[in-house]
Write an enzyme that holds these catalytic residues in place. Structure first.
Site, short mmCIF file in Angstrom:
data_model
loop_
_atom_site.label_atom_id
_atom_site.label_comp_id
_atom_site.label_asym_id
_atom_site.label_seq_id
_atom_site.Cartn_x
_atom_site.Cartn_y
_atom_site.Cartn_z
N ARG A 293 -6.33 -20.61 6.94
CA ARG A 293 -6.61 -21.98 7.41
C ARG A 293 -7.99 -22.43 6.94
NH1 ARG A 293 -3.02 -24.68 10.39
NH2 ARG A 293 -1.60 -23.49 11.73
N ASP B 174 0.84 -1.20 0.00
CA ASP B 174 0.00 0.00 0.00
C ASP B 174 0.87 1.24 0.00
OD1 ASP B 174 -2.28 -1.50 0.15
OD2 ASP B 174 -2.91 -0.79 2.12
N GLY C 228 -5.29 -3.01 8.72
CA GLY C 228 -4.99 -1.87 9.56
C GLY C 228 -4.78 -2.19 11.02
N GLY D 130 -3.14 -7.36 8.22
CA GLY D 130 -2.48 -7.55 9.51
C GLY D 130 -1.04 -8.00 9.41
N LYS E 158 -8.13 0.75 -5.25
CA LYS E 158 -9.31 0.17 -4.61
C LYS E 158 -10.60 0.88 -5.02
CE LYS E 158 -6.96 -1.12 -0.29
NZ LYS E 158 -6.98 -2.59 -0.29
N GLY F 122 -0.31 -3.73 3.86
CA GLY F 122 -0.96 -2.43 3.82
C GLY F 122 -0.25 -1.45 4.72
N SER F 123 -0.78 -1.30 5.92
CA SER F 123 -0.22 -0.32 6.85
C SER F 123 1.13 -0.74 7.38
CB SER F 123 -1.20 -0.14 8.01
OG SER F 123 -2.53 -0.14 7.53
#
Lengths: 295, 198
Positions: free
Chosen positions: A166, A25, A154, A215, A82, A236-237
């Site tokens: 999983r 990102d 995030g 995450g 996005k 992302g973050s």
């Protein structure tokens, strides 16, 4: 010789080329260059990374076309962007800008709480999030050419990404062990088209590339996801909310390639400075969980 | 003949299965030790910038470059073509290639993903049958040296070229299930080149 654009093979094939890579990102051209220099296979152009969307609240929408074009001009690797779930006009806008992939993303505020975008309608390929196999197959049925497990964007907490990988993997393994005459009921339970269910049962994998997202904050997180069967990783973050983005980005690329070599992952993990602070998913009130958006 | 597929990033799996369909059991090459085991190499599709950076970081760049210039038969598709080109246009600043093929390649020459396409092409391997070719953000060859043979073109742009030991295509035969190009590499490029060395 007639040239055909936007075929399934061209759309799904594009995702095949990203395998084993990290998609990062970025919110401006400078970050996009850092990502490219670190070895990202693509960048996701957006105005606010998920951690900021979470912190600032409000409605999150498609990014400003000017900002996307600046990023396109800054790098030679693919640029993704996005659109809100169900917002087919945002998707048309992004296609007209020539973005290389559209993420119909739960990180933005959904525009339609019933329908996703009819992705067959587009030349540009789409990636969509999924928390389980049925959701992944419904998105593929709507034309998604790539799937990413959702995780919880995030947060810097990898537990939901793990849970979704999983779940998807387990459901695929279950289908593969079934008799063919049991797949009708399996399709009903998965709420997915029978033909796709049968295809997955036979191949033992999704018919499109499966990345993971939501995450991932460290090289070890990236390697963990690869060892769960992900074809690649979205971060992302995790990169630009950390202490040393350039170094962390390069470290995550290395760990994604050598996910099964703990020594490389160890070396990549050294001296990276602070990871993003993070939020435990368990502490997030249910209405603030992005993974529950989309169905 | 032991064939390797450079496995740092990209559509490695597809090349492995295409080679397997030609009766080869390829190995994945991620380290210099693995490179030294192979007689021939395939450079997959993927992001050329990422692949060449990972090669440098993990000590594969110079060894691969040396093997290629030493005559190791090598086939590259798309990103692999870029990596084999002596010169590239529209490159990322400072982007390096192994080189070996006396060609100039323009990256993403056919455009962005929305311009990606498939079409039937005439491939000069002696067969009259057309090949379905998939072009994804594909490069084309803009200039060829005198030793380079053009095997296929789209709108007058070369998209498949070879030298004595090297083969490169802008498109991805590994995505279609038609293994003619991989067979051509094994039978018409790699085998004769390795025979000569013996």
């Amino acid at each position: 010789m007639s040239e055909v654009k936007g075929t399934g093979r061209v759309k799904r094939g594009m995702a095949e080329m990203l395998k084993g890579g990290v998609i990062m990102d970025v919110v401006n051209a400078e970050q996009a260059k850092i990502a490219e220099d670190a070895g990202a296979v693509a960048v996701m152009a957006l105005e606010r990374v998920p951690a900021d969307i979470r912190a600032q609240g409000g409605v999150a929408r498609m990014s400003d076309p000017d900002m996307i074009e600046k990023i396109q001009a800054a790098v030679s690797i693919p640029v993704m962007a996005k659109a809100r779930i169900g917002h087919f006009v945002e998707a048309q806008v992004l296609q007209s800008l020539g973005v290389d992939y559209i993420d119909e993303s739960e990180v933005l505020t959904p525009a339609d709480y019933e329908n996703h975008i009819d992705k067959w309608d587009f030349t540009v390929p789409f990636v969509c999030g999924a928390t389980n196999l049925g959701e992944a197959l419904r998105r593929i049925n709507e034309g998604a050419a790539m799937i990413r497990s959702k995780g919880e964007a995030g947060t810097g907490d990898v537990s939901n990404a793990m849970q979704h990988m999983r779940k998807i993997g387990g459901e695929i393994r279950r289908l593969s062990s079934m008799r063919e005459d049991e797949l009708y009921v399996a399709a009903k339970e998965l709420q997915a088209p029978f033909e796709l269910v049968k295809e997955v049962a036979q191949a033992g994998k999704l018919p499109v590339v499966l990345f993971t997202a939501g995450g991932i904050a460290t090289p070890a997180d990236a390697a963990l996801m690869m060892s769960m069967g992900a074809d690649g990783v979205f971060i992302g973050s995790g990169i630009f909310k950390s202490g040393n983005p350039a170094q962390r980005a390069a470290a995550c690329v290395k760990a994604t390639t050598f996910w099964n070599d703990p020594k490389v992952v160890a070396d990549a993990s050294r001296g990276l400075g602070d990871a993003m602070v993070g939020i435990n998913v368990a502490d997030l009130p249910v209405p603030h969980r992005l993974a529950d958006r989309g169905w | 003949m032991k064939v390797g597929v450079l496995a740092l990033q990209g559509d490695v799996r597809e090349h492995v299965s295409a080679l397997a369909a030609c009766g080869i059991s390829p190995i994945e090459v991620k380290r210099p030790e693995e490179l030294s085991e192979v007689d021939a190499l395939v450079l997959p599709g993927g992001e050329s910038t990422t692949i060449s950076q990972l090669c440098e970081i993990f000590g594969l760049f110079e060894p691969i470059k040396a093997r290629i210039s030493g005559g190791m038969p090598t086939y590259g598709s798309c990103a692999g073509m870029i990596l084999l080109a002596d010169e590239i246009l529209d490159a990322k600043e400072g982007q390096k290639t192994f080189g070996g093929l006396d060609i100039t390649v323009r990256r993403n020459a056919f455009g962005r993903q929305v311009d990606s396409f498939e079409t039937d092409i005439d491939f000069a391997d002696g067969s009259d049958e057309l090949i379905r070719a998939v072009f994804i953000r594909a490069p084309w060859v803009e200039k060829t040296g005198s030793e380079i043979q053009v095997l296929a073109a789209v709108d007058a742009h070369p998209v498949a070229v070879r030298s004595q030991t090297l083969l490169a295509t802008s498109f991805h035969p590994e995505l279609t299930g038609d293994h003619r190009i991989h067979r051509y590499f094994i039978e018409q490029v790699a085998k004769p080149a390795l025979e000569k060395v013996k």
